[in-house]
Design a protein around this motif. Sequence first.
Motif, PDB file in Angstrom:
ATOM      1  N   VAL A  83     -10.741 -27.566 101.213  1.00 53.77           N
ATOM      2  CA  VAL A  83      -9.397 -28.119 101.022  1.00 53.77           C
ATOM      3  C   VAL A  83      -9.426 -29.643 101.127  1.00 53.77           C
ATOM      4  N   LEU A  84     -10.162 -30.168 102.092  1.00 55.48           N
ATOM      5  CA  LEU A  84     -10.254 -31.623 102.238  1.00 55.48           C
ATOM      6  C   LEU A  84     -10.900 -32.266 101.015  1.00 55.48           C
ATOM      7  N   SER A  85     -11.945 -31.649 100.493  1.00 51.94           N
ATOM      8  CA  SER A  85     -12.653 -32.253  99.358  1.00 51.94           C
ATOM      9  C   SER A  85     -11.795 -32.285  98.099  1.00 51.94           C
ATOM     10  N   HIS A  86     -10.840 -31.361  97.978  1.00 50.87           N
ATOM     11  CA  HIS A  86      -9.979 -31.306  96.795  1.00 50.87           C
ATOM     12  C   HIS A  86      -8.629 -31.986  97.019  1.00 50.87           C
ATOM     13  N   THR A  87      -8.430 -32.564  98.181  1.00 53.86           N
ATOM     14  CA  THR A  87      -7.202 -33.313  98.439  1.00 53.86           C
ATOM     15  C   THR A  87      -7.383 -34.743  97.942  1.00 53.86           C
ATOM     16  N   LEU A 146      -6.370 -25.800  93.736  1.00 52.89           N
ATOM     17  CA  LEU A 146      -6.880 -24.484  94.137  1.00 52.89           C
ATOM     18  C   LEU A 146      -5.700 -23.528  94.295  1.00 52.89           C
ATOM     19  N   PRO A 147      -5.048 -23.162  93.200  1.00 56.91           N
ATOM     20  CA  PRO A 147      -3.817 -22.364  93.303  1.00 56.91           C
ATOM     21  C   PRO A 147      -4.022 -20.991  93.924  1.00 56.91           C
ATOM     22  N   PHE A 202      -9.522 -46.301  90.500  1.00 49.88           N
ATOM     23  CA  PHE A 202      -9.828 -45.501  91.678  1.00 49.88           C
ATOM     24  C   PHE A 202     -10.183 -44.091  91.209  1.00 49.88           C
ATOM     25  N   CYS A 203     -11.325 -43.581  91.664  1.00 54.40           N
ATOM     26  CA  CYS A 203     -11.842 -42.302  91.171  1.00 54.40           C
ATOM     27  C   CYS A 203     -12.128 -41.368  92.340  1.00 54.40           C
ATOM     28  N   HIS A 204     -11.513 -40.190  92.307  1.00 57.94           N
ATOM     29  CA  HIS A 204     -11.792 -39.162  93.314  1.00 57.94           C
ATOM     30  C   HIS A 204     -12.618 -38.058  92.674  1.00 57.94           C
ATOM     31  N   PHE A 205     -13.759 -37.760  93.303  1.00 57.96           N
ATOM     32  CA  PHE A 205     -14.639 -36.700  92.824  1.00 57.96           C
ATOM     33  C   PHE A 205     -14.640 -35.572  93.854  1.00 57.96           C
ATOM     34  N   PRO A 206     -14.050 -34.416  93.542  1.00 58.34           N
ATOM     35  CA  PRO A 206     -14.029 -33.311  94.507  1.00 58.34           C
ATOM     36  C   PRO A 206     -15.417 -32.901  94.979  1.00 58.34           C
ATOM     37  N   ARG A 227      -1.873 -44.455  95.276  1.00 54.53           N
ATOM     38  CA  ARG A 227      -1.825 -44.434  93.812  1.00 54.53           C
ATOM     39  C   ARG A 227      -1.706 -43.011  93.263  1.00 54.53           C
ATOM     40  N   LEU A 228      -2.304 -42.069  93.956  1.00 52.29           N
ATOM     41  CA  LEU A 228      -2.193 -40.668  93.540  1.00 52.29           C
ATOM     42  C   LEU A 228      -2.373 -39.781  94.759  1.00 52.29           C
ATOM     43  N   TRP A 229      -1.379 -38.941  95.018  1.00 55.60           N
ATOM     44  CA  TRP A 229      -1.461 -37.959  96.100  1.00 55.60           C
ATOM     45  C   TRP A 229      -1.336 -36.571  95.492  1.00 55.60           C
ATOM     46  N   GLN A 230      -2.318 -35.738  95.751  1.00 59.79           N
ATOM     47  CA  GLN A 230      -2.276 -34.364  95.256  1.00 59.79           C
ATOM     48  C   GLN A 230      -2.928 -33.445  96.277  1.00 59.79           C
ATOM     49  N   PRO A 231      -2.145 -32.609  96.950  1.00 61.14           N
ATOM     50  CA  PRO A 231      -2.734 -31.650  97.886  1.00 61.14           C
ATOM     51  C   PRO A 231      -3.674 -30.691  97.167  1.00 61.14           C
TER      52      PRO A 231
END
Length: 430
Positions: free
Chosen positions: A91-95, A45-46, A325-329, A36-40
């Motif tokens: 990086v994994l937690s913010h993917t 974290l630019p 669906f909720c992703h919490f870094p 549903r949403l993919w964001q590396p």
Amino acid sequence: SLPQLQSIPQLGHAIECRLCAENPQSNFFPEHGTVRLWQPATAALPGMKDVRFETAIETGSQVAIHFDSMIAKIVVWAPTRSMAIQKAATVLSHTVCLGVKTNQRFLQNCLVHRAFRDVAYTTSFIPKHLPELLSDPYVEIPVRLRQTLALIPSAFLRTARNHIPSSLVPQKPFRHVRPGFRNQRFDPVSAPSSIVATGSGEDEMSLLCQWTDSDHESSKLKVKVQPLPTGPSPEKADCTPAAEVTARYNAISTALRSESTRTADAFDIEISSCRTALVTSKASRPWVTATMKVLINGRVYCCYLATENTELSSFTSTGQAKQVFCHFPAFGTWVTCKHYDLLSYSESTRQVVAEGSQAAQRKTVSAPMPCKVLSVLKQDGEEVQMGETVIVVESMKMEMNISAPVDGVFRTRVKKDDAVSEGAILCQIE
């Protein structure tokens, strides 16, 4: 012309993490579905350097059963091993990979575990510490914080019309009537209320939310929250779906009218930023994604959301929950939040009770995912015992044994090499 291996200096430390579509909580069974949403993490974290993603996944991709479960390689580099471990975990937690379960949280647990940080770790690390590595921080956090996070998708649904194009908001009858209109507006049961559920099984948490303001045009909301009352169980002689629904609805209406509502936990919510996007896919209906920053009782929370479709009204269809669906870094994982109004929750309860009663009588075994039948170990009409393997299936190069849930007579219509979809009946035990 290549330099000798001995002349190449070692510089820093690199770690590769393999993100796989699998469920560690279910013996690492492969998963499938729509991303549903993919964001590396590089998008969130630019400023972080020396991070590489090797993947073909994007928002809307279909994770199928025909290939290996690995969907991405994530490689990081840092001057020291300790710094590389910390960077990989960050990086994994913010993917963000919403919609398909992965080993994302399991990888983070491995990285931050004290035994892995010890340079003397061995290949017995995972089997030795498996229970700790399978822990879910979202379940283990304080109840107050879980309540806070569960309110974010509800706040998004209540204010969705402020953040998305009007063309995405379904046009319904009486849409010109002001939001929150009630004929009996002074009855507490008629006040804007919703039920939010997160988790599953023993870890499920259901909340009764009473919104004290009905202004859907504002990004500032007020809500009082209390655990969802279930009420006394009906007598076994009258334990029908209707009786169960009546008992639960009466418990909820009593709670809304009681003094406990005045002393319930109060939350002030303000959506400070919300970026939305409409996603279209050939495989499913369009849906909406959102990146949000929410201020709750003075504290900022960041999250990524994705809905199942474009039905974004806070009012739900009869018998159906709105899934977000909720992703919490902060926890490096995503959860599913279900949002109901009172009527849809009552009908959903009736359906669950009725289906549970029927399933107990049928003793049906269904396919846990799309798969291929490798072998049928029992003949149709043969007696089997509970726990005995009756069918072997394969999905994503992984074999799974299907066992009889009870003693009885084995009945099946599937045969070797059949391809079956998720939920299809594999066998029945009479």
